[in-house]
Scaffold this active site. Structure first.
Site, PDB file in Angstrom:
ATOM      1  N   ASP A  15     -12.654   5.397  -2.602  1.00  0.00           N
ATOM      2  CA  ASP A  15     -11.245   4.975  -2.658  1.00  0.00           C
ATOM      3  C   ASP A  15     -10.397   5.977  -3.438  1.00  0.00           C
ATOM      4  O   ASP A  15     -10.870   6.595  -4.392  1.00  0.00           O
ATOM      5  CB  ASP A  15     -11.160   3.584  -3.306  1.00  0.00           C
ATOM      6  CG  ASP A  15      -9.820   2.913  -3.041  1.00  0.00           C
ATOM      7  OD1 ASP A  15      -9.118   3.308  -2.082  1.00  0.00           O
ATOM      8  OD2 ASP A  15      -9.467   1.983  -3.793  1.00  0.00           O
ATOM      9  N   ASN A  63      -8.934  -2.519   7.070  1.00  0.00           N
ATOM     10  CA  ASN A  63      -8.126  -1.299   7.157  1.00  0.00           C
ATOM     11  C   ASN A  63      -7.339  -1.178   8.474  1.00  0.00           C
ATOM     12  O   ASN A  63      -6.409  -0.376   8.570  1.00  0.00           O
ATOM     13  CB  ASN A  63      -8.988  -0.039   6.952  1.00  0.00           C
ATOM     14  CG  ASN A  63      -9.431   0.161   5.510  1.00  0.00           C
ATOM     15  OD1 ASN A  63     -10.525   0.668   5.245  1.00  0.00           O
ATOM     16  ND2 ASN A  63      -8.596  -0.235   4.550  1.00  0.00           N
ATOM     17  N   ARG A  66      -3.513  -1.258   8.242  1.00  0.00           N
ATOM     18  CA  ARG A  66      -2.686  -0.142   7.746  1.00  0.00           C
ATOM     19  C   ARG A  66      -1.699   0.305   8.815  1.00  0.00           C
ATOM     20  O   ARG A  66      -1.843  -0.042   9.984  1.00  0.00           O
ATOM     21  CB  ARG A  66      -3.599   1.028   7.355  1.00  0.00           C
ATOM     22  CG  ARG A  66      -4.420   0.665   6.137  1.00  0.00           C
ATOM     23  CD  ARG A  66      -5.095   1.865   5.539  1.00  0.00           C
ATOM     24  NE  ARG A  66      -5.781   1.457   4.331  1.00  0.00           N
ATOM     25  CZ  ARG A  66      -6.206   2.282   3.389  1.00  0.00           C
ATOM     26  NH1 ARG A  66      -6.033   3.579   3.533  1.00  0.00           N
ATOM     27  NH2 ARG A  66      -6.802   1.826   2.317  1.00  0.00           N
TER      28      ARG A  66
HETATM   29  C1  IPE Z   1     -11.887  -0.027   0.469  1.00  0.00           C
HETATM   30  O1  IPE Z   1     -10.717   0.612   0.088  1.00  0.00           O
HETATM   31  C2  IPE Z   1     -12.282   0.415   1.844  1.00  0.00           C
HETATM   32  C3  IPE Z   1     -12.756   1.794   1.957  1.00  0.00           C
HETATM   33  C4  IPE Z   1     -12.940   2.626   0.974  1.00  0.00           C
HETATM   34  C5  IPE Z   1     -13.048   2.215   3.300  1.00  0.00           C
HETATM   35  P1  IPE Z   1      -9.295  -0.074   0.275  1.00  0.00           P
HETATM   36  O2  IPE Z   1      -8.302   0.852  -0.298  1.00  0.00           O
HETATM   37  O3  IPE Z   1      -9.096  -0.465   1.695  1.00  0.00           O
HETATM   38  O4  IPE Z   1      -9.453  -1.401  -0.605  1.00  0.00           O
HETATM   39  P2  IPE Z   1      -8.345  -2.400  -1.147  1.00  0.00           P
HETATM   40  O5  IPE Z   1      -7.469  -2.750   0.000  1.00  0.00           O
HETATM   41  O6  IPE Z   1      -7.591  -1.692  -2.217  1.00  0.00           O
HETATM   42  O7  IPE Z   1      -9.124  -3.542  -1.694  1.00  0.00           O
HETATM   43  C1  IPE Z   2      -9.881   5.127   0.777  1.00  0.00           C
HETATM   44  O1  IPE Z   2      -8.738   5.713   0.251  1.00  0.00           O
HETATM   45  C2  IPE Z   2     -10.141   5.583   2.181  1.00  0.00           C
HETATM   46  C3  IPE Z   2      -9.950   4.540   3.202  1.00  0.00           C
HETATM   47  C4  IPE Z   2      -9.722   3.275   2.982  1.00  0.00           C
HETATM   48  C5  IPE Z   2     -10.048   4.993   4.574  1.00  0.00           C
HETATM   49  P1  IPE Z   2      -7.344   4.990   0.372  1.00  0.00           P
HETATM   50  O2  IPE Z   2      -6.676   5.429   1.621  1.00  0.00           O
HETATM   51  O3  IPE Z   2      -7.500   3.510   0.226  1.00  0.00           O
HETATM   52  O4  IPE Z   2      -6.586   5.578  -0.879  1.00  0.00           O
HETATM   53  P2  IPE Z   2      -5.569   4.826  -1.830  1.00  0.00           P
HETATM   54  O5  IPE Z   2      -6.294   3.621  -2.371  1.00  0.00           O
HETATM   55  O6  IPE Z   2      -4.384   4.447  -1.021  1.00  0.00           O
HETATM   56  O7  IPE Z   2      -5.262   5.821  -2.885  1.00  0.00           O
HETATM   57 MG    MG Z   3      -7.458   2.251  -1.382  1.00  0.00          MG
END
Ligand code: IPE
Ligand code: IPE
Ligand code: MG
Length: 244
Positions: A15, A63, A66
């Site tokens: 993350d 996800n 998004r």
């Molecule tokens: C968790 O990260 C999922 C992955 C790393 C693929 P997210 O960024 O989606 O998690 P939340 O939404 O902050 O819980």
């Molecule tokens: C995790 O990084 C990767 C995926 C969930 C694909 P994020 O995209 O959630 O990064 P932040 O949390 O917005 O910084």
């Molecule tokens: Mg994240």
């Protein structure tokens, strides 16, 4: 010198890609691209450390919510990067498997995934479970459905249902051949599991760090392993019992 305790199966919640990009004034996808480079690194580090299995959380069932552009970008990145990684995976002895409902991925990403899985299936040094459209709750619900189907197919379904225990139920989960996750590393500062490996999280050790995933280093990886090695896993017992 005794070997330090190593996780057999390491899980990683990668993350912080978005925040890493934003801090540089870059589009979120640039963060995902850099994050993919760290994913490649950690598989190599884990193989060097003698870890047999690694699960990388790349895309959760949540996800999909998004912005469409980001989802499309992530899927395109997968389709683009996976074929390029095959030579390196062969060299490092990485066997790729997928964890999650991958039938729902766009066709290009799915095909790239299937090809990489087929190309690496004989490799034995480390198993990489790429978690794509993965959700721990979904995995458990699917497991319940399979367990019910298995019970209902028997002459005495009630008896089968009565026999179910957590140990027996685990084989109905996706990729039950993987060992339970013993250590979960989460980068990016959030203190939660976000639907990752829920069943195994019951007794996995957790390592949280504020480091954003693209900034994760080998030194911090070694730190997480050292931390794990120093923990006492009691599984409900008391210290005197587990120390022998
Ligand atoms: C968790 O990260 C999922 C992955 C790393 C693929 P997210 O960024 O989606 O998690 P939340 O939404 O902050 O819980
Ligand atoms: C995790 O990084 C990767 C995926 C969930 C694909 P994020 O995209 O959630 O990064 P932040 O949390 O917005 O910084
Ligand atoms: Mg994240």
């Amino acid at each position: 010198m005794p070997q330090p305790k190593r996780p057999r199966h390491l899980g990683v919640i990668m993350d912080g890609n978005g925040r890493w990009a934003r801090a540089r004034g870059l589009p979120r996808l640039a963060g995902h691209r850099e994050g993919a480079a760290r994913a490649r690194d950690i598989v190599r580090w884990a193989a060097d450390a003698g870890i047999a299995e690694i699960s990388l959380y790349a895309f959760s069932t949540e996800n999909w919510a998004r912005p469409e552009e980001e989802v499309r970008g992530l899927m395109a990145l997968l389709a683009q990067l996976l074929p390029r990684e095959i030579p390196e995976m062969q060299k490092e002895g990485v066997r790729l498997v997928a964890l999650g409902d991958v039938d729902r991925l766009p066709a290009r990403a799915r095909r790239a995934l299937q090809r990489a899985i087929a190309a690496t299936r004989e490799n034995r040094r480390i198993t990489l479970a790429l978690c794509l459209n993965y959700g721990g709750q979904q995995e458990i619900v699917e497991g319940v459905k399979r367990a019910l189907a298995w019970a209902l197919a028997a002459e005495d379904p009630q008896a089968r249902i009565a026999e179910l225990t957590p140990e027996r139920f685990r084989r109905f989960l996706w990729r039950a051949e993987l060992a339970p996750v013993d250590l979960i590393i989460r980068t990016g500062g959030e203190l939660r599991i976000s639907n990752f490996h829920l069943w195994d999280a019951a007794y996995a050790e957790l390592y949280f760090t504020d480091t954003l995933w693209p900034d994760f280093t080998r030194a911090e990886f070694e730190q997480a392993l050292a931390d794990f090695a120093a923990r006492e896993r009691r599984f409900g017992r008391i210290s005197e019992q587990v120390r022998r």
